[in-house]
Design an enzyme around this catalytic site. Structure first.
Site, mmCIF file in Angstrom:
data_model
loop_
_atom_site.group_PDB
_atom_site.id
_atom_site.type_symbol
_atom_site.label_atom_id
_atom_site.label_comp_id
_atom_site.label_asym_id
_atom_site.label_seq_id
_atom_site.Cartn_x
_atom_site.Cartn_y
_atom_site.Cartn_z
ATOM 1 N N LEU A 260 1.072 -84.850 7.775
ATOM 2 C CA LEU A 260 0.815 -85.446 9.084
ATOM 3 C C LEU A 260 1.522 -84.721 10.217
ATOM 4 O O LEU A 260 1.400 -85.131 11.376
ATOM 5 C CB LEU A 260 1.258 -86.913 9.076
ATOM 6 C CG LEU A 260 0.427 -87.838 8.179
ATOM 7 C CD1 LEU A 260 1.044 -89.219 8.116
ATOM 8 C CD2 LEU A 260 -0.991 -87.934 8.688
ATOM 9 N N ARG A 261 2.281 -83.668 9.893
ATOM 10 C CA ARG A 261 2.956 -82.947 10.968
ATOM 11 C C ARG A 261 1.951 -82.343 11.933
ATOM 12 O O ARG A 261 2.204 -82.249 13.140
ATOM 13 C CB ARG A 261 3.872 -81.869 10.382
ATOM 14 C CG ARG A 261 4.662 -81.121 11.442
ATOM 15 C CD ARG A 261 5.678 -80.162 10.858
ATOM 16 N NE ARG A 261 6.811 -80.879 10.309
ATOM 17 C CZ ARG A 261 7.235 -80.750 9.050
ATOM 18 N NH1 ARG A 261 6.600 -79.928 8.239
ATOM 19 N NH2 ARG A 261 8.271 -81.424 8.624
ATOM 20 N N ALA A 262 0.790 -81.934 11.432
ATOM 21 C CA ALA A 262 -0.231 -81.359 12.305
ATOM 22 C C ALA A 262 -0.700 -82.374 13.338
ATOM 23 O O ALA A 262 -0.896 -82.027 14.511
ATOM 24 C CB ALA A 262 -1.415 -80.865 11.472
#
Length: 679
Positions: A260-262
């Site tokens: 989910l960093r993107a």
């Protein structure tokens, strides 16, 4: 590139910028100019750790500072981290002068402390040593640096804009560090002659009079600094609606990024882009600009996938309809008296007469964005009317593609080397487990130093009263540590017609691709020689970019005779040239062949002579035997004997296949013996 640098300056929480590009494209020049356009910062006078005086929770190791402590405003620092820096230089070290004169233990701040609230720039970041990469990962993830050693226990903030530049031809970046860069851009020199001429014109003008050149652009630079400061002040008030968040999630899901960093980085970048454009809420244009910068390096499925983004797919996912406006804030709820019922009618709140008969009030649902199929859905399906490849050895050479890479067995060089730190073969290193002591340079080995002094004192009878041992310079011993080194893997690939039969070339390329993937993870250099027809060719000179090797591997055709001797001779020339460049880099020759030599009447004898020559040069070698089927000639195994090389059948290149093979052999031995022990 300029937009990415500006956005990360507006919102440092984005996580920095990775700039990839060919040499000579002004990557370093552009990055060094960023600090001059960033707004100045306010610090406490005498604070070496640059904490923010306006942040009540910020604590400096040089503090605490009183309420009236003087402050000053200084430009943002651009701190450069050299590739060959030491851990002490990065984190900090003891001030030796104070330690030796007064016995006080005080920390001399390192580069991470100097970069706090500024820019940390790493040129050739892909060549940074692994132990420095680990420290950067910790600091980037936590925003703090913890030092617990040499009598020092200290923590300080280290929040900085991390910018790295690299040339992909010199090797790729570790996936862990690659993911820490919020944005990435690809740069290349312009191809238009007019633009190239303008670059040269400005460079000549700068060299002739740097001060006049800077003065010419001073006003534009001041405007840029003011615009960045203005965007910084407004970034916290930019509204991100639920529809915008959902659209970001759709984009990230469409490109199948990991984690989910993107999503988080894309959202932060879109907010910064909206503030940069002067908008008070995130729009589709902001999301599109953010995705083009935040997603290319996150959608790579393996180390050899080229970074990039399908802009057509991005546009389809975003759609043409603009995001809906955020809902109006609800008024302050005040209990108003209910209106009197109309004369002769019913109260509208009774549900009678409030709506026309037959129509019930419905709660308005937010418009759901349409799901867009991936780009592959628009591609035409493959048909079975494709032309079949020509048989091996006939007509034009065929080209097979490698399959999915698997986990290969570990191939190492025997002995202990002293090359560049890596993860393959044993080597003497500055870090690793301690295996002994010597009188050479390195970290002090206290126990062995005292032992040497005691033995010398006993021999000379020089022991002092009270049993004390006097130290002499000759007694000093340093620790000998053993770690791992990187090697040069030279792949010598047989691409003759016999390798193209029965899908053998596809299996060969898959095995080589798996070994290339392993070389990427172990920080090796690679080179590739291919031989077919009448000669051999150096396909890839020694390089750290295994990505290029993987691309060349897919394009390698197969067909024709087998000039085995020529392939070995070309490999010998490559190894001799590379040894002159770097004598400490130990090679490993990986010969992928079925052992047949069919180019010329004396092909077999010449190949044996060249193999014997390589064996006399003590070249570490592995022969990957590609021969298959029930009837085997065993030529590759004979060739391995002439090379004094390890013989590895194709089935044993895979680590899992090797385990299965050993298990089956052990099982067969145990069932074939009615008595006796099985080792």
């Amino acid at each position: 590139m300029g937009l990415a640098l500006v956005l990360t300056a507006i919102s440092p929480g984005i996580g920095g910028v990775l700039v990839r590009g060919e040499k000579g494209t002004a990557k370093s020049t552009t990055v060094r100019g960023l600090a001059d356009v960033m707004p100045a910062v306010e610090v406490h006078e005498g604070d070496r750790f640059s904490v923010d005086p306006a942040d009540a929770g910020a604590v400096s190791p040089d503090g605490p500072f009183a309420a009236g402590h003087p402050r000053r405003t200084r430009p943002v620092r651009l701190v450069e981290l050299p590739v060959g820096a030491t851990e002490d230089r990065l984190l900090g070290s003891i001030q030796l002068e104070k330690a030796l004169t007064s016995g006080a233990v005080e920390l001399e701040p390192g580069l991470l402390a100097r970069a706090h609230r500024g820019v940390l720039y790493v040129d050739e970041v892909n060549l940074l040593h692994d132990h420095l990469v680990d420290l950067l990962l910790d600091a980037a993830a936590t925003g703090t640096v913890s030092i617990e050693r040499d009598g020092i226990s200290l923590h300080h903030a280290a929040r900085f804009v991390l910018i790295g530049t690299m040339n992909p031809e010199e090797g790729e970046l570790r996936p862990q560090l690659l993911d820490r860069f919020g944005l990435t851009v690809e740069v290349a020199a312009p191809r238009e002659p007019a633009l190239r001429a303008e670059v040269v014109r400005r460079r000549l003008a700068f060299d002739a009079d740097p001060e006049a050149f800077a003065e010419e652009y001073a006003a534009r630079q001041a405007d840029l600094t003011g615009r960045i400061a203005d965007a910084r002040s407004r970034v916290g008030s930019v509204v991100v609606t639920d529809a915008a968040l959902l659209k970001v999630a759709e984009v990230c899901a469409a490109f199948e990024v990991d984690g989910l960093r993107a999503d988080i980085v894309t959202t932060r970048t879109a907010v910064a882009h909206a503030a940069w454009a002067g908008r008070d809420r995130v729009t589709l244009a902001d999301i599109r600009a953010a995705a083009l910068l935040a997603l290319p390096h996150r959608r790579r499925r393996n180390p050899f996938d080229a970074p990039g983004l399908d802009e057509d797919l991005l546009d389809r996912v975003l759609g043409d309809e603009e995001l809906p406006d955020p809902p109006e804030p609800e008024p302050d709820p005040q209990p108003d008296p209910p209106p009197p019922p109309p004369e002769g009618g019913e109260d509208p709140e009774d549900g009678q007469g409030g709506e026309p008969e037959g129509e019930q009030p419905t709660e308005q649902q937010p418009e759901q964005p349409q799901q867009t199929e991936p780009a592959e859905a628009d591609a035409e399906p493959e048909t079975e009317d494709q032309p079949a490849p020509a048989p091996s050895g006939a007509g034009e050479p065929t080209t097979a593609r490698a399959g999915a890479a698997y986990r290969p067995r570990l191939l190492t060089v025997d002995g202990v080397g002293a090359g560049t730190p890596g993860r393959r073969s044993r080597a003497r290193a500055t870090s690793g487990r301690r295996v002994g002591a010597s009188t050479g340079r390195g970290s002090l080995h206290l126990v062995e130093t005292l032992r040497a002094a005691a033995e010398r004192s006993a021999r000379e009878g020089a022991g002092a009263a009270g049993g004390r041992v006097r130290l002499a310079p000759a007694d000093l011993r340093t620790a000998v540590r053993e770690g791992r080194e990187a090697n040069l893997l030279l792949f010598c690939v047989d691409a003759s017609g016999s390798m193209a039969a029965r899908r053998r070339m596809e299996q060969v390329k898959t095995a080589v691709l798996s070994l290339l993937t392993d070389a990427y993870r172990r920080r090796d250099k690679v080179a590739m020689v291919g031989f077919r027809g009448r000669g051999a060719e150096l396909l890839l000179p020694p390089t750290g970019s295994v990505e290029i090797a993987a691309a060349l591997l897919d394009d390698l055709p197969a067909g024709g005779r087998t000039p085995l001797a020529e392939g070995l001779l070309e490999a010998d020339r490559v190894l001799r040239r590379e040894h002159l460049r770097d004598p400490h880099l130990r090679p490993l020759l990986v010969l992928v062949t079925d052992g047949r030599a069919t180019s010329g009447a004396d092909a077999v004898e010449r190949s044996r002579l060249v193999a014997g020559h390589l064996a006399a040069q003590h070249v570490p070698s592995v022969v990957v035997d590609c021969e298959q089927g029930p009837m085997r000639m065993g030529l590759a195994q004979v060739l391995a004997g002439h090379l004094r090389a390890e013989h590895v059948p194709m089935a044993e290149v895979s680590a899992d296949g090797l385990v299965d093979l050993v298990s089956n052999r052990a099982s067969n031995r145990s069932t074939s013996r009615s008595t006796g022990r099985v080792a």
